[in-house]
Design a protein around this motif. Structure first.
Motif, PDB file in Angstrom:
ATOM      1  N   GLN A  16     -50.736 -26.875 -19.391  1.00  0.00           N
ATOM      2  CA  GLN A  16     -50.060 -26.684 -17.830  1.00  0.00           C
ATOM      3  C   GLN A  16     -51.238 -26.615 -17.021  1.00  0.00           C
ATOM      4  O   GLN A  16     -51.274 -27.189 -15.886  1.00  0.00           O
ATOM      5  CB  GLN A  16     -49.621 -25.131 -18.091  1.00  0.00           C
ATOM      6  CG  GLN A  16     -48.319 -25.007 -18.681  1.00  0.00           C
ATOM      7  CD  GLN A  16     -47.249 -26.072 -18.654  1.00  0.00           C
ATOM      8  OE1 GLN A  16     -46.911 -26.136 -17.636  1.00  0.00           O
ATOM      9  NE2 GLN A  16     -46.683 -26.330 -19.745  1.00  0.00           N
ATOM     10  N   LEU A 205     -46.109 -16.903 -15.784  1.00  0.00           N
ATOM     11  CA  LEU A 205     -45.120 -17.906 -16.533  1.00  0.00           C
ATOM     12  C   LEU A 205     -44.881 -17.377 -17.795  1.00  0.00           C
ATOM     13  O   LEU A 205     -45.759 -16.771 -18.681  1.00  0.00           O
ATOM     14  CB  LEU A 205     -45.812 -19.129 -16.774  1.00  0.00           C
ATOM     15  CG  LEU A 205     -46.172 -19.786 -15.452  1.00  0.00           C
ATOM     16  CD1 LEU A 205     -47.297 -20.978 -15.743  1.00  0.00           C
ATOM     17  CD2 LEU A 205     -45.096 -20.305 -14.667  1.00  0.00           C
ATOM     18  N   ASP A 206     -43.587 -17.567 -18.252  1.00  0.00           N
ATOM     19  CA  ASP A 206     -43.094 -17.065 -19.894  1.00  0.00           C
ATOM     20  C   ASP A 206     -43.589 -18.134 -20.620  1.00  0.00           C
ATOM     21  O   ASP A 206     -43.002 -19.340 -20.827  1.00  0.00           O
ATOM     22  CB  ASP A 206     -41.735 -17.097 -19.562  1.00  0.00           C
ATOM     23  CG  ASP A 206     -41.012 -16.533 -21.171  1.00  0.00           C
ATOM     24  OD1 ASP A 206     -41.990 -16.471 -22.139  1.00  0.00           O
ATOM     25  OD2 ASP A 206     -39.862 -16.298 -21.240  1.00  0.00           O
ATOM     26  N   GLU A 208     -43.177 -18.454 -23.758  1.00  0.00           N
ATOM     27  CA  GLU A 208     -42.172 -18.602 -24.914  1.00  0.00           C
ATOM     28  C   GLU A 208     -41.313 -19.645 -24.748  1.00  0.00           C
ATOM     29  O   GLU A 208     -40.643 -19.970 -25.563  1.00  0.00           O
ATOM     30  CB  GLU A 208     -41.810 -17.335 -25.364  1.00  0.00           C
ATOM     31  CG  GLU A 208     -42.589 -16.251 -25.936  1.00  0.00           C
ATOM     32  CD  GLU A 208     -42.036 -15.176 -26.659  1.00  0.00           C
ATOM     33  OE1 GLU A 208     -41.580 -15.336 -27.880  1.00  0.00           O
ATOM     34  OE2 GLU A 208     -41.710 -14.032 -25.947  1.00  0.00           O
ATOM     35  N   ARG A 209     -41.058 -20.219 -23.252  1.00  0.00           N
ATOM     36  CA  ARG A 209     -40.147 -21.148 -22.862  1.00  0.00           C
ATOM     37  C   ARG A 209     -40.738 -22.344 -23.413  1.00  0.00           C
ATOM     38  O   ARG A 209     -41.844 -22.397 -23.761  1.00  0.00           O
ATOM     39  CB  ARG A 209     -40.112 -21.191 -21.262  1.00  0.00           C
ATOM     40  CG  ARG A 209     -39.774 -19.922 -20.713  1.00  0.00           C
ATOM     41  CD  ARG A 209     -38.427 -19.439 -21.519  1.00  0.00           C
ATOM     42  NE  ARG A 209     -37.278 -19.931 -20.998  1.00  0.00           N
ATOM     43  CZ  ARG A 209     -36.395 -19.933 -19.900  1.00  0.00           C
ATOM     44  NH1 ARG A 209     -36.534 -18.585 -19.466  1.00  0.00           N
ATOM     45  NH2 ARG A 209     -35.403 -20.630 -19.588  1.00  0.00           N
ATOM     46  N   THR A 210     -39.874 -23.415 -23.198  1.00  0.00           N
ATOM     47  CA  THR A 210     -40.574 -24.973 -23.635  1.00  0.00           C
ATOM     48  C   THR A 210     -41.341 -25.247 -22.615  1.00  0.00           C
ATOM     49  O   THR A 210     -41.608 -24.809 -21.768  1.00  0.00           O
ATOM     50  CB  THR A 210     -39.399 -25.793 -23.559  1.00  0.00           C
ATOM     51  OG1 THR A 210     -38.895 -26.123 -22.483  1.00  0.00           O
ATOM     52  CG2 THR A 210     -38.092 -25.424 -24.354  1.00  0.00           C
ATOM     53  N   ASP A 212     -41.649 -28.069 -20.975  1.00  0.00           N
ATOM     54  CA  ASP A 212     -40.837 -28.561 -19.698  1.00  0.00           C
ATOM     55  C   ASP A 212     -40.580 -27.352 -18.913  1.00  0.00           C
ATOM     56  O   ASP A 212     -40.510 -27.543 -17.415  1.00  0.00           O
ATOM     57  CB  ASP A 212     -39.901 -29.602 -19.981  1.00  0.00           C
ATOM     58  CG  ASP A 212     -40.511 -30.861 -20.411  1.00  0.00           C
ATOM     59  OD1 ASP A 212     -41.532 -31.294 -20.146  1.00  0.00           O
ATOM     60  OD2 ASP A 212     -39.647 -31.550 -21.120  1.00  0.00           O
ATOM     61  N   GLU A 213     -39.884 -26.400 -19.513  1.00  0.00           N
ATOM     62  CA  GLU A 213     -39.397 -25.338 -18.735  1.00  0.00           C
ATOM     63  C   GLU A 213     -40.563 -24.423 -17.867  1.00  0.00           C
ATOM     64  O   GLU A 213     -40.396 -24.191 -16.777  1.00  0.00           O
ATOM     65  CB  GLU A 213     -38.500 -24.438 -19.472  1.00  0.00           C
ATOM     66  CG  GLU A 213     -37.201 -24.957 -19.762  1.00  0.00           C
ATOM     67  CD  GLU A 213     -36.714 -23.848 -21.018  1.00  0.00           C
ATOM     68  OE1 GLU A 213     -35.198 -23.869 -21.289  1.00  0.00           O
ATOM     69  OE2 GLU A 213     -37.356 -23.114 -21.897  1.00  0.00           O
ATOM     70  N   ILE A 214     -41.813 -24.403 -18.551  1.00  0.00           N
ATOM     71  CA  ILE A 214     -42.767 -23.661 -17.988  1.00  0.00           C
ATOM     72  C   ILE A 214     -43.318 -24.554 -17.029  1.00  0.00           C
ATOM     73  O   ILE A 214     -43.531 -24.089 -15.847  1.00  0.00           O
ATOM     74  CB  ILE A 214     -43.815 -23.396 -18.968  1.00  0.00           C
ATOM     75  CG1 ILE A 214     -43.544 -22.723 -20.140  1.00  0.00           C
ATOM     76  CG2 ILE A 214     -45.038 -23.105 -18.448  1.00  0.00           C
ATOM     77  CD1 ILE A 214     -44.471 -22.536 -21.255  1.00  0.00           C
ATOM     78  N   GLU A 216     -41.631 -26.673 -14.954  1.00  0.00           N
ATOM     79  CA  GLU A 216     -40.718 -26.687 -13.777  1.00  0.00           C
ATOM     80  C   GLU A 216     -41.051 -25.571 -13.072  1.00  0.00           C
ATOM     81  O   GLU A 216     -41.126 -25.425 -11.909  1.00  0.00           O
ATOM     82  CB  GLU A 216     -39.162 -26.886 -14.247  1.00  0.00           C
ATOM     83  CG  GLU A 216     -38.341 -27.246 -13.472  1.00  0.00           C
ATOM     84  CD  GLU A 216     -36.839 -27.075 -14.008  1.00  0.00           C
ATOM     85  OE1 GLU A 216     -35.948 -26.325 -13.580  1.00  0.00           O
ATOM     86  OE2 GLU A 216     -36.597 -27.899 -14.961  1.00  0.00           O
ATOM     87  N   THR A 217     -40.845 -24.309 -13.793  1.00  0.00           N
ATOM     88  CA  THR A 217     -41.292 -23.038 -13.109  1.00  0.00           C
ATOM     89  C   THR A 217     -42.700 -23.215 -12.141  1.00  0.00           C
ATOM     90  O   THR A 217     -42.815 -22.663 -11.068  1.00  0.00           O
ATOM     91  CB  THR A 217     -41.373 -21.889 -14.082  1.00  0.00           C
ATOM     92  OG1 THR A 217     -40.230 -21.731 -14.841  1.00  0.00           O
ATOM     93  CG2 THR A 217     -41.580 -20.358 -13.282  1.00  0.00           C
TER      94      THR A 217
END
Length: 223
Positions: A16, A205-206, A208-210, A212-214, A216-217
């Motif tokens: 990230q 940021l979580d 444990e998300r994927t 791509d999800e991280i 995006e957030t």
């Protein structure tokens, strides 16, 4: 833009961090790199730091903080992402004071949240592809679980890094990171309190998300 990033080993902080660095064209400044730069370059601060390192001692903050600042002002003159520093509450306070004295703004502080046991499993589950170590393979993450002992991306043979399997070493690093009294999380929370006062912005940021999800957030909150 100037950013601090926090996250335990195994949280995907590097992935990230690189995303943010590339999007905003920032200098990625990592704590180990700062020491190498000053010691390798033979700077006065580097010579002082080396004297402590050669004796197997920790470099005092009154040497480390000026080294960090100098690197932020030179390498990071057009914006920086600082990774791996501060590591404790005292360093967090000293860094903030030094930034204020220099008139340097801290735009965002990013924290990737991940439970300790999950972080440890992710580290121990990492597998490296012989063809490309950047191919994501992890036996504990369903989305990137390899095909047996073959890389899920290219089918290459997989291996483990010795330090990824050293549970004692992982625990020691995590003891420092997850310490909310005076360790690295205490440092993160110091900036979280400043954000509550409007002094900076704090993004959680979580982990444990994927990926791509991280991503995006992250990109929706840092702009």
């Amino acid at each position: 833009m100037n950013i601090l990033i926090f996250g335990p080993n195994g949280s995907g902080k590097g992935t990230q961090g690189n995303l943010v660095k590339d999007k905003f064209n920032l200098a990625h400044i990592e704590s180990g790199g700062i020491f190498r730069e000053h010691i390798g370059g033979g700077t006065e601060l580097g010579k002082k730091a080396k004297a402590f390192i050669d004796k197997g001692e920790l470099v005092p903050d009154d040497i480390t903080i000026p080294m960090v600042l100098e690197t932020l002002e030179t390498t990071g003159k057009d914006g920086w992402l600082l990774d791996g520093f501060p590591r404790n509450m005292v360093q967090a306070q000293k860094l903030w004071d030094a930034l204020q004295e220099k008139g340097m703004k801290l735009d965002y502080v990013i924290e990737i949240l991940l439970p300790r046991e999950v972080a440890k499993n992710r580290i121990m589950g990492r597998r490296l592809c012989e063809n490309n170590p950047n191919h994501p393979n992890n036996i504990f993450i369903d989305a990137i679980k390899p095909e047996g002992d073959k890389c899920r991306v290219c089918g290459g043979a997989l291996k483990t890094r010795a330090d990824d399997q050293d549970e004692e070493a992982i625990n020691k690093r995590h003891d420092i990171y997850y310490n909310t009294e005076d360790g690295t999380l205490a440092a993160a929370y110091f900036y979280k309190d400043l954000a509550a006062k409007g002094e900076t912005k704090y993004v959680e940021l979580d982990g444990e998300r994927t990926i791509d999800e991280i991503k995006e957030t992250l990109l929706s909150k840092v702009q």
